[in-house]
Design a protein around this motif. Structure first.
Motif, short mmCIF file in Angstrom:
data_model
loop_
_atom_site.label_atom_id
_atom_site.label_comp_id
_atom_site.label_asym_id
_atom_site.label_seq_id
_atom_site.Cartn_x
_atom_site.Cartn_y
_atom_site.Cartn_z
N MET A 146 -2.99 -6.12 0.52
CA MET A 146 -1.76 -4.86 0.44
C MET A 146 -1.85 -4.22 1.63
SD MET A 146 0.69 -3.33 -0.85
CE MET A 146 0.45 -3.85 -2.61
N ASP A 147 -3.09 -3.92 2.45
CA ASP A 147 -3.13 -3.43 3.86
C ASP A 147 -2.39 -4.29 4.88
OD1 ASP A 147 -4.08 -1.18 2.34
OD2 ASP A 147 -6.00 -1.44 3.43
N GLN A 162 0.34 4.45 -2.64
CA GLN A 162 1.16 4.20 -3.74
C GLN A 162 1.34 2.64 -4.03
OE1 GLN A 162 2.80 6.44 -6.15
NE2 GLN A 162 2.76 4.21 -6.89
N TRP A 163 1.53 1.72 -2.82
CA TRP A 163 1.83 0.37 -2.90
C TRP A 163 0.77 -0.21 -3.48
CZ3 TRP A 163 6.38 -2.19 -3.13
CH2 TRP A 163 7.42 -1.23 -2.43
N ARG A 164 -0.44 0.51 -3.02
CA ARG A 164 -1.65 -0.24 -3.48
C ARG A 164 -1.72 -0.17 -5.26
NH1 ARG A 164 -7.41 1.43 -0.56
NH2 ARG A 164 -6.88 0.54 1.49
N GLU A 165 -1.38 0.72 -5.58
CA GLU A 165 -1.06 1.13 -7.34
C GLU A 165 -0.06 0.09 -7.56
OE1 GLU A 165 -0.59 4.97 -8.60
OE2 GLU A 165 -2.01 5.88 -7.24
N LEU A 169 -0.71 -3.09 -10.56
CA LEU A 169 -0.10 -3.38 -11.74
C LEU A 169 0.23 -4.93 -11.92
CD1 LEU A 169 2.20 -0.14 -11.69
CD2 LEU A 169 0.22 -0.76 -13.29
N VAL A 170 0.78 -5.44 -10.67
CA VAL A 170 1.02 -6.96 -10.51
C VAL A 170 -0.08 -7.71 -10.83
CG1 VAL A 170 2.00 -8.55 -9.23
CG2 VAL A 170 3.16 -6.22 -9.00
N ALA A 171 -1.35 -7.10 -10.36
CA ALA A 171 -2.45 -8.08 -10.58
C ALA A 171 -3.06 -8.04 -11.71
CB ALA A 171 -3.42 -7.58 -9.39
#
Length: 396
Positions: A146-147, A162-165, A169-171
Motif C-alpha cells: 500500500m505504501d 485510510q487507504w491502508r484500511e 478490507l480488500v485483503a
C-alpha cells in the motif's frame, strides 16, 4: 474425447482449503479440465494444465464481463459507475485503458522506482516493535504494498492510513466490509484527482490528468477516478507473496541459506516463490460466448471458466519436479502467477521488484530471523481463491 467425465473439486472442502496443491494435482493428472463446486453459487470450470491455461487466457472465446466481478449489494447508486474496472472489460475498450496506464508499470519504471521502494522497506523495518515476536503480516507485508502504490500513484502521506484500511478490507476477502467502504473509496479517489488537477506533481495521477487534458476523449472523469482507486487497491498482491515467501524459505532452510549468501539470486527466487506458493490460486473467471470445444470436451455457452494457477504452476509437463522449491530453478518465470495474455497483471514488474527488495532487505537487516512457531502450525486463512497467511510471528 468429447464428453469425458471431469473431476469435481468442492472448493469449500476443508481438505482442499488446507492443501489445494494436492487437490488440484489429482484433478490435473486426470484431465485438463475440472469442475469447481461452489456451494450456494453453482459451478465454475477450471483449466488445470499449464499449456491449456495459457491457451484459454488468450482465447477470444473466453472473455471477462460484468459477471466476472459481482457488485456488492447496498452500494449507493452514485458510486456504481465507478465499479466497472479495467479488469472486467475486454477488447478495444480494455486495450485503450490499459494503454494509457501501462507506461507507468514497465520493467524500466519499476527499476527506476526501486530506490523509493528500498526507502519504504527500510522505514517499515525501522518501525517494527523492538521487543517480543513480530507479526510480519500485519507489521510489514501488508503495509508495504500500500505504501509503495500510494507513493507511485500520488496519494498524500496524510491520507495513506485510510487507504491502508481500505486495503485491509480488500485483503479480508469477505466483501461486506469492502461494500460498506465503497463510498469512502470513491470519494477519496475523487478528492485525489481534484487535488492533482489543481496542483500537479511527479506521480501517476498527474500523468493521467495530463493525458486527459491533451485528448479529453481518451479518458473520462469516471474512468480516471475508477483507475485511481482500482490501481491502489489492486496493487496488494505482494503482501501475500512476501508472507508466503518468507514462510516457504523458513521451511526450506537450504534455500534461505543460498539466498542469504547471494542476494543476486533474489530475482529468480521471486519467480520461483510465485510459482511455488503464489497467493492467487485461480484467475478471474471468463465466460464462454457460446458452446466451446476445449480440452477434449464441450463447455456450454455462458459457463464461467478459470485458469487454476495453483495447478498450472506445478504442472510436471512444464516444470521438472514441480513440488520442490528451488530458487535457482531455470524457467521459473514461465509461471502463471500474474496470469497471461491481455489481462496479464499490469503491475507484475513492480510486484517482482517490490518483493525482491522486501525479502533481501528483511533478511539482511535480521540475519537471525526465525519463525516464532513451527512453520507447519502457521494459520492459513480459509479462502478458495487465495493462498494466504493470517499471521507470521517471527523472532529476530
Amino acid at each position: 474425447m468429447i464428453g469425458i467425465e471431469l473431476p469435481v473439486i468442492d472448493v469449500t472442502d476443508p481438505a482442499v482449503l488446507l492443501d489445494p496443491f494436492a487437490a488440484y494435482r489429482e484433478a490435473r493428472e486426470r484431465a485438463p479440465l475440472a469442475r469447481l463446486a461452489i456451494p450456494g453459487m453453482g459451478e465454475m470450470w477450471a483449466v488445470t494444465r499449464h499449456a491449456e491455461a495459457r491457451a484459454m487466457l488468450t482465447d477470444a472465446r473466453f472473455a471477462p464481463n460484468s459477471g466476472s466481478y459481482l457488485t456488492p449489494p447496498g452500494v449507493p447508486e452514485d458510486c456504481r459507475a465507478y465499479l466497472r474496472t479495467m479488469q472486467e472489460k475486454d477488447g478495444p475498450e480494455h486495450a485503450r485503458l490499459r494503454g494509457l496506464v501501462a507506461p507507468a508499470f514497465t520493467a524500466r519504471r519499476a527499476l527506476a522506482f526501486r530506490p523509493k521502494m528500498t526507502r519504504i522497506v527500510e522505514n517499515l523495518l525501522d518501525a517494527l516493535p523492538a521487543a517480543g515476536p513480530v507479526d510480519l503480516v500485519a507489521d510489514f507485508a501488508k503495509p508495504l504494498p500500500m505504501d509503495v502504490i500510494c507513493e507511485l500513484v500520488g496519494v498524500p502521506a496524510a491520507d495513506r492510513p485510510q487507504w491502508r484500511e481500505y486495503g485491509a478490507l480488500v485483503a479480508d476477502g469477505s466483501g461486506r466490509g469492502f461494500a460498506e467502504a465503497i463510498p469512502g473509496i470513491v470519494n477519496d479517489a475523487r478528492a485525489l484527482v481534484a487535488s492533482r488537477r489543481a496542483e500537479p506533481a511527479d506521480d501517476l495521477v498527474s500523468e493521467l490528468i495530463e493525458a486527459q487534458a491533451e485528448d479529453g476523449d481518451r479518458l473520462s472523469d469516471v474512468e480516471l477516478v475508477t483507475l485511481v482507486w482500482h490501481l491502489v487497491l489492486a496493487g496488494q498482491t505482494p503482501a501475500n507473496l512476501i508472507a508466503n515467501g518468507v514462510a516457504a524459505l523458513f521451511a526450506h532452510p537450504e534455500q534461505l541459506a543460498a539466498l542469504r549468501a547471494d542476494e543476486g539470486l533474489a530475482a529468480g527466487a521471486v519467480d520461483e516463490l510465485m510459482r511455488w506458493c503464489g497467493p492467487q490460486l485461480l484467475t478471474t473467471p471468463r465466460f464462454t460466448a457460446g458452446d466451446v470445444e476445449f480440452g477434449g470436451t464441450v463447455i456450454p455457452g455462458g459457463t464461467p471458466v478459470t485458469a487454476a494457477i495453483v495447478s498450472a504452476n506445478r504442472d510436471p509437463r512444464v516444470f521438472a519436479d514441480p513440488d520442490r522449491l528451488e530458487i535457482t530453478r531455470r524457467g521459473a518465470g514461465a509461471h502463471l502467477g500474474f496470469a497471461h495474455g491481455p489481462h496479464f497483471c499490469l503491475a507484475a514488474a513492480l510486484a517482482r521488484v517490490e518483493t525482491e527488495v522486501a525479502l533481501t532487505g528483511l533478511f539482511r537487516r535480521f540475519p537471525r530471523l526465525a519463525p516464532a512457531v513451527p512453520v507447519g502450525d502457521l494459520r492459513r486463512t480459509p479462502d478458495p481463491g487465495t493462498w494466504r497467511l493470517g499471521e507470521l510471528p517471527v523472532t529476530r
